[in-house]
Write a protein that holds these residues in place. Structure first.
Motif: not given
Ligand code: CUA
Length: 326
Positions: A27-41, A43-57
């Motif tokens: 959907g172009g909104f999230t980072p590419v699918a993570p294939e390594s544990p650090n990339a997962e971390g 992506r998760d941080s990005y999504l967590f911050v996005s919750i607030f960003v989206f709600s405030i918007f």
């Protein structure tokens, strides 16, 4: 009637603007699918911050639209003042406290995720592979513990933590190593060794590119990591070792394509650098060595610090495959 037209027009415009995003990967909104544990971390941080960003918007834009409608001028005279309002203690306390809570939550989440992103997992040294990654104008060089060298395409074993030591030669510039599916960016800085890692469990090819503007051919400084099943990787490493010793194999081709062709053209047809096809210099291994080791005029010393095996790989390749120019 006019309001309806505006509404339909607005919806169409929104659809047109969001269509490419929706059709893109994730959907172009999230980072590419993570294939390594650090990339997962990451992506998760990005999504967590996005919750607030989206709600405030939504909150801010929603209130904006609501206020525009609710407090529009109507029949009031143009210069008539609105109702005077003095203070709203509860509201002011709320909009001070909420951001503090949000920042605390984001900070806490990131601090919890950070070690998993940054720290190479501690494994017995035997179960960990170390690769030295050198960023140069305009190619990536990888050195394996047994002396095998590869350019631009890195091979790596699946399921094994791979520690990367990322650097750049003293006479080069800053580059940035980035394979999004395998973790975040890490700068390749002359004179400094930075460390990052990945552990890809699924074999496949993961692509990325230099993420620091490093000169004319920055855009062509691509990188990829080919993750192979462990046994296949071991065989690859063996084969490359044997080829390198024998002065044959793919290294010469990789060097031509990575270090020479980006400026001189894949067939030596010329580009940023002069045309090489038909040049007598290419047939003279000593002249080629001198050229890549020391550079000439505006050409950087792309092969300064190359081992003699590396230079021989290139001259042997050019002897076999002189660039045709077309
Ligand atoms: Cu190297 Cu951009």
């Amino acid at each position: 009637m006019r309001a309806k037209l505006f509404l339909i027009g607005g919806l169409l415009l929104a659809a047109a603007l969001t269509a490419p995003v929706a059709l893109a990967d994730n959907g172009g909104f999230t980072p590419v699918a993570p294939e390594s544990p650090n990339a997962e971390g990451i992506r998760d941080s990005y999504l967590f911050v996005s919750i607030f960003v989206f709600s405030i918007f939504v909150l801010v834009e929603g209130l904006l639209i609501a206020f525009i409608v609710r407090y529009r001028r109507r029949k009031r005279a143009r210069f008539e003042d609105g109702a005077p309002i003095h203070g709203a203690t509860k509201l002011e306390l709320l909009w001070s406290a909420f951001p503090v809570v949000i920042l605390f939550l984001i900070g806490a989440f990131v601090f919890i995720e950070l070690p998993g992103i940054k720290d190479v997992p501690s494994a017995a040294t035997g179960d960990q592979l170390e690769i030295r990654v050198t960023g140069r104008q305009y190619y990536w060089q990888y050195e394996y513990p047994n002396g095998v060298i590869a350019i631009d395409t890195m091979a790596a074993p699946a399921g094994v933590p791979v520690r990367l030591e990322v650097t750049s030669p003293d006479d080069d510039v800053i580059h940035s190593w980035w394979i999004p599916a395998l973790g975040g960016k890490i700068d390749a800085i002359p004179g400094t060794v930075n460390e990052t890692w990945f552990q890809a469990d699924t074999p496949g090819t993961y692509t990325g590119q230099c993420a620091e503007l490093c000169g004319l051919e920055h855009a062509r400084m691509l990188a990829s990591v080919e993750v192979l099943p462990e046994a296949e990787f071991a065989a690859w490493l063996e084969r490359r070792r044997a080829e390198q010793t024998a002065g044959s194999g793919e290294l010469g081709k990789e060097e031509w394509e990575g270090a020479c062709a980006k400026c001189h053209g894949l067939s030596g047809e010329g580009g940023i650098g002069p045309k090489l096809a038909g040049s007598i210099v290419l047939a003279d291994p000593e002249a080629v060595e001198n050229l890549v080791r020391n550079g000439r005029r505006t050409m950087p010393a792309v092969g300064s610090g190359w081992t003699s095996e590396q230079v021989e790989a290139l001259t042997a390749y050019l002897k076999e495959n002189p660039p045709s120019g077309s």
